[in-house]
Scaffold this motif. Structure first.
Motif, PDB file in Angstrom:
ATOM      1  N   THR A   1       0.479  -1.395  -0.024  1.00 49.96           N
ATOM      2  CA  THR A   1      -0.107  -0.103   0.246  1.00 49.96           C
ATOM      3  C   THR A   1       0.796   1.370   0.064  1.00 49.96           C
ATOM      4  O   THR A   1       0.968   2.647  -0.567  1.00 49.96           O
ATOM      5  CB  THR A   1      -0.934   0.193   1.313  1.00 49.96           C
ATOM      6  OG1 THR A   1      -0.956  -0.366   2.248  1.00 49.96           O
ATOM      7  CG2 THR A   1      -1.829  -1.286   1.435  1.00 49.96           C
ATOM      8  N   SER A   2       1.691   1.022   0.192  1.00 46.19           N
ATOM      9  CA  SER A   2       2.805   2.418   0.370  1.00 46.19           C
ATOM     10  C   SER A   2       4.068   2.711   0.453  1.00 46.19           C
ATOM     11  O   SER A   2       5.076   3.104  -0.055  1.00 46.19           O
ATOM     12  CB  SER A   2       2.511   3.091   2.173  1.00 46.19           C
ATOM     13  OG  SER A   2       3.046   1.880   3.059  1.00 46.19           O
TER      14      SER A   2
ATOM     15  N   ALA B   1       2.638  -0.522  -4.040  1.00 51.72           N
ATOM     16  CA  ALA B   1       1.712   0.682  -4.638  1.00 51.72           C
ATOM     17  C   ALA B   1       1.856   1.345  -6.173  1.00 51.72           C
ATOM     18  O   ALA B   1       1.249   1.348  -7.213  1.00 51.72           O
ATOM     19  CB  ALA B   1       1.812   1.839  -3.649  1.00 51.72           C
TER      20      ALA B   1
END
Length: 1008
Positions: free
Chosen positions: A713-714, A718
């Protein structure tokens, strides 16, 4: 000597100030002045207390002796603050009491209450105290005639209260808990006109809250509890149902019992207090005061409880869970009435004046105990005289008050009765799945309800055979015996079935024999290995001790089927999970020998097990990524499997036995702890990186997987770069190696450049990123991973949350580079030699706090974040207009080579006029060409050059201040009509009254 004389003189002077009768001193304080007014006061006491304690200490000459410990136990305090909200104490208001406060300040002392020179009011009191005037001067908030303010009433006539409500008092005179002790006689402590006072219940000195402290005419004080009561706050504990012992409340009050129905010994002062007006969590009583003198905190608790009028209701239970009863109790949800907050519902069963004990529910609250007639069940007949309701009724609160008279067999006994075997009665009901009439036909002919009440209440076990059953029963107190049981013989199939004792587990072997006696076929071997009856005879047996209800037992046939037995052919060959692919024949041992079912380890003489993920766990090749279990010891098998020998119950049981602690399922999926904390599949190939490195982390060979939970996600995930974009899953890595793909087995920064220097891989804003320097003026050699974690963090841009040992928060790309509070922001934490924003040093130069990357770019040519440094870094040199009357060439040699369009309308103006700025101007000339109009001729960035970008969003920072040398007078306005604001509309102005323009010029820009 001189100092001593001065101190004596000071004491004598104070004596004259404080005493209204300085010329005469009452006995026994009649010694010479110097006896008290001298320099021998103890150094650790204030002036007054030290003087008093010279005589009144434990070793002093006075008969009235005190020690410092008395202040918290048996005596009013003579030290500390005069203000104590918890005790209702305030500064005094009476004149004589106030006067001495001028010398003792805000602190208590003996002299606050006592005047050592004058005994007019007895005991050397400063004012009269025959009606507690002195007590209530400081504690005046408690001078109340009702309990509404949260304090026990005073100044009310005791006899008048008794006459008004005689049922609530013990009589016209309070009871003395110890008649031999006059000091505990509350009735002797009323005012002269019979009114209740503070001193009715409280003493001042030598009060230890006991009535037993008076022996043979002398007080025998204990350590006390600090409440200074004249008698016992609690009575002695008694058994449930016994009369309560007297306490300080029941010296006067009656009609209420202690809450002791089950031996709780909850007495009056556990729930009530004499003074409950102050709540430290609610000092202004904004939440309202409790009524009935209910405490805000139950003993030993710091949680508030409430008992207020809320509308028309009292808070025994409220919607917030902090009603007075909820301070100690959680009402069982099984009782429907407990869901109500209506006090009327509570009082149906629980009353303060309950005869059994306060708030204790009893059977006779609603009906007789026992009822006189069986009104609902058999109207007109006399009810049983037994007071044991449970003999006939289900007394569980969950079915009480349900308007149903519960006399079913299972109402009391359950079906089957499930009381613990042998405590004290034996119990084998669970093994007999029959209705009650099968064995108790004399009491119930229906099997569900009592049909013969005489047999039911005669105190004798009625064991008589019902339809379809035959047996002989012999009663024994420890559990009767049954013999000649048609059930146990299979109606004649088995002979000589042994008698059995009730409460004894019979099991299948009770009739069929065990591993030593059941020798037919291969029974003995299977029983020795732990096989159960239900494994092969599931239509008959539920377990080794329990038959299938209404099953095939006693049907004169042998049923062979079970959860582990798929097929048994006519020649008794089994196809079963126990033997995997083998098909052993019943009674032929060689067909089930070791090695016929599965491969083992090479050390056992067979090939390495290759099914599922066995190879991945055992392989030790260069490309192995598993735990590399040894192939030479059965202990490796035991890491996952339950195996303790050929005859163990877990071996050859038809299952692939996994250690229960692993959490793995026989279906081939599960968490398989401790190695795999997340669900994995045995047959689906290699596990994913995420299954070990995210969420619950894997622990393999004692090593915990690194947490990469933010990668997707980060982190690089991502951007669509999964784990395998950088890592090689076919390399060893448990133990620290990174398993990087071949192109990335280089230096850390080269690893990053592999993608970030490739325009086909990364976007332009992430392309050709430079590294930062580690030494001012040095080379760009800092590792990218000093600031970035490629697996992601809670910050933007994968910025680490800890850099240089300091916590970093970077969640705003515009303002997140510096922290003006801690001075340890992202771009401060390492810097010690920069011109601005050094680590831990407050910034005072007005340097920009936002838009840092405008001048400090990550892809700067020499090194990341090195400032651009020239005047054309933020705007043109000079800014060029976008609209002119005629074409103006710029951006080439000798034609304003560094000029470029400004980023807001009107910003370029008339900069490109040779009389304003030479066409030969270069950015390297710095302030020379700017100061005439913008800095009043001064060079340097302050105070007007604020360097806040982008300029278009900060137009109000543009300053026009012409050099004074060009003005005719300093007071003349030289630039007018401009409106330099960030918000529209804005406008440029005109110049005049200067050497360049005597009359007003045209506006600076034709655009604005």
């Amino acid at each position: 000597m001189m100092k001593r004389l001065i101190l004596i003189a000071l004491y004598i002077g104070m004596l004259g100030i404080i005493s209204n009768n300085a010329g005469a001193v009452d006995a026994p304080h009649v010694s010479s002045c110097i006896t008290c007014h001298n320099s021998t006061a103890p150094p650790d006491s204030n002036l007054f207390n030290g003087t008093c304690l010279n005589c009144h200490s434990a070793t002093g000459s006075s008969v009235y002796k005190f020690s410092d410990a008395d202040q918290a136990n048996t005596s009013h305090r003579w030290g500390g603050s005069i203000v104590n909200p918890g005790a209702g104490a305030q500064p005094p208001s009476a004149g004589a009491m106030v006067q001495v406060q001028g010398y003792t300040g805000t602190q208590l002392s003996c002299a606050n209450c006592h005047n050592p020179h004058l005994n007019t009011n007895k005991r050397f009191l400063r004012i009269a105290n025959y009606a507690d005037q002195m007590c209530l001067d400081c504690h005046r908030s408690r001078a109340a005639t009702t309990a509404a303010t949260g304090t026990h009433p005073v100044f009310i006539g005791y006899s008048a209260a008794v006459k008004a409500s005689p049922a609530n008092f013990v009589g016209m005179t309070p009871v003395n808990a110890n008649p031999a002790n006059p000091t505990s006689d509350l009735g002797s402590r009323f005012s002269a006109d019979g009114k209740i006072l503070c001193s009715t219940c409280h003493g001042v000195h030598s009060a230890d809250s006991r009535s037993s402290n008076y022996v043979n005419g002398f007080k025998n004080l204990s350590s006390g509890d600090g409440n200074l009561l004249r008698t016992n706050p609690r009575g002695a504990k008694v058994d449930p149902g016994a009369p309560d012992s007297i306490n300080i409340c029941t010296n006067c009050h009656t009609g209420k019992m202690n809450h002791n129905g089950k031996g709780q010994d909850i007495q009056c002062l556990d729930c009530h207090g004499a003074h409950v007006e102050y709540d430290p969590k609610d000092p202004t009583a904004a939440q309202g005061r409790n009524i009935k003198l209910i405490r805000r905190y139950m003993p030993g608790s710091t949680s508030q409880v409430f008992f207020r009028y809320t509308g028309s209701r009292l808070e025994y239970k409220n919607g917030s869970g902090n009603g007075v009863c909820e301070g100690c109790h959680t009402p069982p949800a099984s009782v429907p009435e407990h869901a109500s907050t209506d006090p009327k519902v509570c009082n149906k069963c629980h009353a303060h004046n309950s005869p059994r004990a306060s708030f204790t529910a009893s059977c006779d609250s609603c009906h007789g105990y026992p009822p006189t007639v069986t009104q609902w069940f058999n109207p007109g007949n006399t009810h049983s005289s037994s007071t044991d309701c449970s003999k006939c009724h289900n007394t569980s609160p969950s079915v009480h008050m349900n308007n149903v008279l519960d006399l079913r067999c299972d109402g009391c006994h359950g079906f089957p009765p499930n009381y613990p075997n042998g405590s004290p009665k034996a119990n084998s009901h669970g093994s007999h799945n029959f209705s009650c009439d099968k064995c108790h036909f004399g009491t119930t002919s229906t099997g569900t309800t009592v049909t013969n009440t005489a047999n039911h209440e005669n105190g004798v076990y009625d064991v008589t055979a019902g339809p379809g059953a035959s047996f002989t029963y012999q009663y024994l107190s420890t559990g009767g015996t049954c013999s000649n049981i048609n059930c146990h013989s299979g109606s004649g199939i088995l002979s000589n079935a042994a008698p059995v004792s009730w409460g004894t587990a019979l099991g299948c072997i009770g009739c069929h024999g065990d591993s030593s006696t059941l020798a037919s076929g291969s029974h003995a071997k299977h029983l020795q290995k732990g096989a159960g009856c239900a494994d092969c005879h599931s239509a008959t047996a539920q377990s080794n001790t329990t038959l299938v209800a209404n099953g095939a037992h006693m049907d004169s046939a042998v049923e062979v089927s079970g959860s582990r037995l798929a097929v048994m052919s006519s020649n008794k060959t089994c196809t079963t999970a126990c033997h995997l692919a083998a098909t052993p024949q019943w009674g032929v041992a060689s067909t089930g020998a070791c090695g016929t079912c599965h491969a083992t380890l090479p050390s056992s003489g067979s090939a390495l097990i290759a099914s599922g993920a066995h190879f991945a766990h055992f392989s030790s090749s260069a490309t192995s990524y598993g735990p590399m279990l040894t192939q030479t010891s059965v202990t490796s098998c035991q890491a996952c499997h339950s195996y303790s020998g050929d005859l163990s119950a877990a071996h050859a049981n038809g299952l692939v036995d996994i250690n229960t602690g692993l959490g793995y399922l026989s279906s081939g999926t599960g968490s398989c702890t401790p190695c795999h904390q997340q669900r994995v599949s045995w047959t689906s190939g290699a596990v994913t990186c995420e299954s070990c490195h995210t969420g619950a982390l894997s622990v393999i060979n004692g090593k915990t997987a690194q947490d990469k939970g933010l990668a997707a996600t980060s982190g690089h995930g991502a951007a669509g770069k999964g784990c395998l974009s950088c890592h090689d899953r076919n390399q060893r890595h448990i133990g620290g190696a990174g398993r990087l793909i071949a192109p990335l087995t280089v230096s850390p920064n080269a690893q990053c450049s592999y993608c970030h220097n490739d325009a086909a891989v990364v976007q332009e804003n992430h392309l050709n990123m430079a590294s930062h320097v580690t030494v001012k003026g040095g080379d760009a050699t800092m590792a990218c991973t000093t600031c970035h974690d490629p697996h992601g963090t809670s910050n933007l841009s994968q910025i680490r949350t800890v850099i240089n040992g300091k916590s970093i928060t970077y969640t705003d790309a515009g303002t997140g580079f510096v922290d003006l509070t801690t001075n340890m922001g992202l771009c401060q934490v390492c810097h010690t030699k920069t011109a601005h924003y050094q680590a831990g040093v407050p910034e005072s130069g007005g340097h920009p706090t936002t838009g840092c990357l405008t001048c400090h770019k990550h892809d700067a040519t020499r090194a990341a974040f090195v400032p651009l440094g020239t005047c054309d870094a933020c705007h043109g040199y000079p800014p060029a207009p976008k609209r002119t009357a005629s074409a103006v060439l710029f951006g080439r040699m000798n034609n304003w080579s560094s000029a470029r369009f400004e980023d807001y309308s009107g910003g370029g103006g008339a900069h490109l006029v040779a009389a304003h700025i030479s066409p030969f101007a270069k950015a390297s000339e710095g302030w020379t060409n700017c100061t005439v109009c913008h800095n009043a001729g001064a060079t340097g960035s302050t105070p007007y050059h604020k360097m806040t970008t982008p300029v278009k969003d900060h137009i109000d920072n543009v300053t026009v201040l012409v050099d004074n040398s060009l003005r005719f007078a300093d007071s003349f306005t030289v630039y007018t009509g401009a409106k330099l604001t960030n918000a529209e509309p804005n406008a440029t102005g005109s110049c005049f009254n200067i050497a360049c323009h005597m009359s007003p010029s045209v506006r600076w820009s034709s655009e604005r």
